[in-house]
Design a protein around this motif. Structure first.
Motif, PDB file in Angstrom:
ATOM      1  N   GLY A 179       0.784  -1.232   0.000  1.00 43.90           N
ATOM      2  CA  GLY A 179       0.000   0.000   0.000  1.00 43.90           C
ATOM      3  C   GLY A 179       0.810   1.273   0.000  1.00 43.90           C
ATOM      4  O   GLY A 179       0.270   2.354   0.259  1.00 43.90           O
ATOM      5  N   ASN A 180       2.104   1.205  -0.335  1.00 40.97           N
ATOM      6  CA  ASN A 180       2.959   2.384  -0.413  1.00 40.97           C
ATOM      7  C   ASN A 180       3.033   2.882  -1.864  1.00 40.97           C
ATOM      8  O   ASN A 180       2.495   2.263  -2.764  1.00 40.97           O
ATOM      9  N   ARG A 181       3.713   3.994  -2.083  1.00 43.20           N
ATOM     10  CA  ARG A 181       4.005   4.374  -3.471  1.00 43.20           C
ATOM     11  C   ARG A 181       4.929   3.325  -4.087  1.00 43.20           C
ATOM     12  O   ARG A 181       4.603   2.711  -5.099  1.00 43.20           O
ATOM     13  N   ASN A 182       6.096   3.118  -3.482  1.00 44.92           N
ATOM     14  CA  ASN A 182       6.983   2.019  -3.847  1.00 44.92           C
ATOM     15  C   ASN A 182       7.098   1.089  -2.651  1.00 44.92           C
ATOM     16  O   ASN A 182       7.338   1.553  -1.524  1.00 44.92           O
ATOM     17  N   GLY A 183       6.948  -0.198  -2.885  1.00 41.41           N
ATOM     18  CA  GLY A 183       7.176  -1.109  -1.775  1.00 41.41           C
ATOM     19  C   GLY A 183       8.602  -1.002  -1.293  1.00 41.41           C
ATOM     20  O   GLY A 183       8.870  -0.768  -0.115  1.00 41.41           O
ATOM     21  N   LEU A 184       9.550  -1.130  -2.227  1.00 42.77           N
ATOM     22  CA  LEU A 184      10.981  -1.023  -1.931  1.00 42.77           C
ATOM     23  C   LEU A 184      11.630  -0.121  -2.962  1.00 42.77           C
ATOM     24  O   LEU A 184      11.468  -0.314  -4.170  1.00 42.77           O
ATOM     25  N   THR A 185      12.382   0.873  -2.486  1.00 40.38           N
ATOM     26  CA  THR A 185      13.213   1.709  -3.353  1.00 40.38           C
ATOM     27  C   THR A 185      14.671   1.471  -3.010  1.00 40.38           C
ATOM     28  O   THR A 185      15.064   1.567  -1.845  1.00 40.38           O
ATOM     29  N   VAL A 186      15.466   1.159  -4.040  1.00 39.69           N
ATOM     30  CA  VAL A 186      16.918   1.059  -3.898  1.00 39.69           C
ATOM     31  C   VAL A 186      17.523   2.140  -4.777  1.00 39.69           C
ATOM     32  O   VAL A 186      17.407   2.090  -5.997  1.00 39.69           O
ATOM     33  N   LEU A 187      18.150   3.135  -4.162  1.00 42.00           N
ATOM     34  CA  LEU A 187      18.658   4.299  -4.879  1.00 42.00           C
ATOM     35  C   LEU A 187      20.180   4.351  -4.789  1.00 42.00           C
ATOM     36  O   LEU A 187      20.749   4.492  -3.704  1.00 42.00           O
ATOM     37  N   ARG A 188      20.842   4.207  -5.926  1.00 41.22           N
ATOM     38  CA  ARG A 188      22.293   4.367  -6.043  1.00 41.22           C
ATOM     39  C   ARG A 188      23.056   3.533  -5.012  1.00 41.22           C
ATOM     40  O   ARG A 188      23.909   4.030  -4.279  1.00 41.22           O
ATOM     41  N   LEU A 189      22.731   2.242  -4.974  1.00 45.10           N
ATOM     42  CA  LEU A 189      23.447   1.292  -4.117  1.00 45.10           C
ATOM     43  C   LEU A 189      23.912   0.099  -4.939  1.00 45.10           C
ATOM     44  O   LEU A 189      23.332  -0.228  -5.975  1.00 45.10           O
ATOM     45  N   ARG A 190      24.937  -0.594  -4.432  1.00 41.74           N
ATOM     46  CA  ARG A 190      25.439  -1.815  -5.024  1.00 41.74           C
ATOM     47  C   ARG A 190      25.676  -2.856  -3.919  1.00 41.74           C
ATOM     48  O   ARG A 190      25.827  -2.514  -2.753  1.00 41.74           O
ATOM     49  N   ASN A 191      25.696  -4.110  -4.347  1.00 41.90           N
ATOM     50  CA  ASN A 191      26.079  -5.221  -3.488  1.00 41.90           C
ATOM     51  C   ASN A 191      25.075  -5.431  -2.355  1.00 41.90           C
ATOM     52  O   ASN A 191      25.377  -5.228  -1.178  1.00 41.90           O
ATOM     53  N   LEU A 192      23.882  -5.871  -2.702  1.00 42.20           N
ATOM     54  CA  LEU A 192      22.877  -6.214  -1.706  1.00 42.20           C
ATOM     55  C   LEU A 192      22.016  -7.354  -2.213  1.00 42.20           C
ATOM     56  O   LEU A 192      22.040  -7.686  -3.394  1.00 42.20           O
ATOM     57  N   THR A 193      21.256  -7.951  -1.293  1.00 38.94           N
ATOM     58  CA  THR A 193      20.384  -9.075  -1.612  1.00 38.94           C
ATOM     59  C   THR A 193      18.970  -8.756  -1.174  1.00 38.94           C
ATOM     60  O   THR A 193      18.745  -8.313  -0.037  1.00 38.94           O
ATOM     61  N   VAL A 194      18.010  -8.977  -2.080  1.00 34.90           N
ATOM     62  CA  VAL A 194      16.586  -8.768  -1.806  1.00 34.90           C
ATOM     63  C   VAL A 194      15.902 -10.104  -2.047  1.00 34.90           C
ATOM     64  O   VAL A 194      15.792 -10.544  -3.193  1.00 34.90           O
ATOM     65  N   GLN A 195      15.427 -10.756  -1.000  1.00 36.37           N
ATOM     66  CA  GLN A 195      14.914 -12.103  -1.173  1.00 36.37           C
ATOM     67  C   GLN A 195      13.726 -12.391  -0.259  1.00 36.37           C
ATOM     68  O   GLN A 195      13.633 -11.898   0.856  1.00 36.37           O
TER      69      GLN A 195
ATOM     70  N   THR B  34       2.846  -6.045  -2.399  1.00 39.28           N
ATOM     71  CA  THR B  34       1.516  -6.020  -2.996  1.00 39.28           C
ATOM     72  C   THR B  34       0.814  -4.699  -2.708  1.00 39.28           C
ATOM     73  O   THR B  34       1.070  -4.046  -1.685  1.00 39.28           O
ATOM     74  N   GLY B  35      -0.066  -4.291  -3.626  1.00 40.32           N
ATOM     75  CA  GLY B  35      -0.905  -3.114  -3.404  1.00 40.32           C
ATOM     76  C   GLY B  35      -0.182  -1.795  -3.457  1.00 40.32           C
ATOM     77  O   GLY B  35      -0.749  -0.756  -3.112  1.00 40.32           O
ATOM     78  N   ASN B  36       1.082  -1.788  -3.893  1.00 39.10           N
ATOM     79  CA  ASN B  36       1.815  -0.544  -4.079  1.00 39.10           C
ATOM     80  C   ASN B  36       1.602  -0.027  -5.508  1.00 39.10           C
ATOM     81  O   ASN B  36       1.013  -0.714  -6.340  1.00 39.10           O
ATOM     82  N   CYS B  37       2.082   1.170  -5.805  1.00 40.15           N
ATOM     83  CA  CYS B  37       2.116   1.609  -7.207  1.00 40.15           C
ATOM     84  C   CYS B  37       3.202   0.847  -7.959  1.00 40.15           C
ATOM     85  O   CYS B  37       2.995   0.379  -9.073  1.00 40.15           O
ATOM     86  N   THR B  38       4.355   0.716  -7.330  1.00 38.77           N
ATOM     87  CA  THR B  38       5.461  -0.097  -7.838  1.00 38.77           C
ATOM     88  C   THR B  38       5.887  -1.040  -6.724  1.00 38.77           C
ATOM     89  O   THR B  38       6.123  -0.595  -5.596  1.00 38.77           O
ATOM     90  N   GLY B  39       6.028  -2.313  -7.061  1.00 40.01           N
ATOM     91  CA  GLY B  39       6.485  -3.244  -6.042  1.00 40.01           C
ATOM     92  C   GLY B  39       7.894  -2.932  -5.592  1.00 40.01           C
ATOM     93  O   GLY B  39       8.167  -2.717  -4.413  1.00 40.01           O
ATOM     94  N   MET B  40       8.802  -2.857  -6.565  1.00 41.03           N
ATOM     95  CA  MET B  40      10.207  -2.591  -6.269  1.00 41.03           C
ATOM     96  C   MET B  40      10.812  -1.810  -7.409  1.00 41.03           C
ATOM     97  O   MET B  40      10.559  -2.094  -8.573  1.00 41.03           O
TER      98      MET B  40
END
Length: 363
Positions: free
Chosen positions: A211-227, A232-238
């Motif tokens: 129910g957010n605008r973006n469920g998850l935002t990753v901005l200018r980052l490297r080397n991470l894991t999203v699992q 659901t119910g966002n404008c953009t999931g990720m």
């Protein structure tokens, strides 16, 4: 308490490279870790200010009208679950001497703050609810090995949970729902545009972002894991966002997430057009591995709509060398897979279960 003291001393001896034969454990004295308990009507901030490294501030069930700032490494701030609720002060608060500038006044709930060249380390925030703040529920800056787990961040004006200029964070089993922008927002910095920074293995796992605008935002980052997250119910999931600076955002793995019906409508911003029906979006990212995700029912008419979308960045950053492998995509519109980049950008689509792609032939 005595056994805990001995175990702790032995652990430190190992870290220092000394064994039991070097000198007796009893010859070294360490302060025992304490638990400082906060009850309704008492101040969480006062307990945090009194805590030392290794201590736990345990907040009992109840509603607490305050903002809380943590600047002590090794501190645990823990509630007893969603019955521990932190909400904005009922009246204008007087900040604690240890409060971060902009935490109370800036409409943030919990702030974990270090210095740019000396991050606060090994802080844990867990088992509580933060809601109703005008800006951010849980905000962290200049941290190392921060853990945020089993936190509910709901109906905050901007972000539910956020982190900037930090490394090796763990965000696990949280719920971020109905926040004004991102449920979970992770960035190198929002103050200026710079090349992506190495998060040194940040982990985002098992969260519910709804129910957010973006469920998850990753901005200018490297080397991470999203699992294993549920979006659901966002404008953009990720969405993974880079820009024209180097190094590019990316070098991350996105796997085993369930991205379902992110069909909320959100108006355009200065950097993006209106958004609706976007599952996973890459915008100016490189070397991202998307694999074994389930992406279903994301439908809209935005330029970013679709199941997995490689969007040509508004500032000209190209998605390159990304791999979209062995995902299950169904019922996304205008297509399950959308690639708006030039054919020579090195993006690969292999082994995905899907029906419709733009351009054709990606499924």
């Amino acid at each position: 308490m005595k056994s805990n003291h001995v175990r702790y001393a032995a652990f430190v001896a190992v870290l220092l490279g000394v064994g039991p034969g070097a000198f007796p454990v009893s010859a070294v004295s360490f302060p025992a870790a304490r638990t400082l308990t906060v009850h309704p009507g008492e101040s969480i901030q006062k307990a945090v200010d009194a805590a030392r490294a290794g201590d736990t501030v345990l907040v009992q069930a109840g509603t607490y009208h305050e903002s809380v700032t943590v600047k002590t490494s090794g501190l645990t701030l823990r509630g007893v679950g969603p019955r521990t609720v932190i909400v904005p002060p009922a009246k204008k608060a007087v900040p604690s001497p240890k409060a971060a500038v902009g935490c109370v006044e800036g409409g943030k709930g919990i702030c974990v703050v270090g210095l740019r060249n000396k991050p606060v380390a090994d802080v844990t925030v867990s088992d509580l609810k933060v809601t109703g703040f005008s800006s951010v529920g849980v905000w962290s800056l200049a941290t190392d090995r921060l853990t945020v787990q089993r936190v509910r961040a709901e109906k905050n004006g901007k972000w539910g949970i956020s982190q900037e200029h930090s490394t090796r964070g763990v965000f696990r089993n949280n719920v971020a729902r109905d926040n004004g922008d991102a449920g979970l927002y992770l960035a190198n910095t929002t103050m200026s545009e710079k090349g992506a920074t190495d998060s040194r293995g940040l982990v985002v796992e098992g969260n519910t972002l709804e129910g957010n605008r973006n469920g998850l935002t990753v901005l200018r980052l490297r080397n991470l894991t999203v699992q294993r997250n549920y979006l659901t119910g966002n404008c953009t999931g990720m969405i993974v966002i880079g820009d024209e600076n180097k190094p590019q955002a990316g070098a991350l793995t996105v796997s085993e997430n369930h991205v379902l019906r992110n069909n909320k409508y959100c108006a355009k911003t200065a950097r993006l057009p209106f958004v609706q029906g976007s599952g996973i979006v890459l915008s100016g990212a490189e070397s991202v591995l998307l694999t074994h995700n389930v992406v279903e029912g994301n439908s809209g008419r935005s330029p970013l709509s679709g199941g997995v979308v490689l969007f040509k960045s508004m500032v000209g950053a190209v998605n390159a060398k990304n791999r979209v492998d062995e995902n299950w995509l169904s019922g996304n519109a205008p297509a399950d897979l959308v690639n708006q980049n030039a054919s020579k950008s090195g993006n690969l689509f292999r082994g995905n279960f899907c029906r419709v792609s733009i351009p054709a032939g990606l499924c």
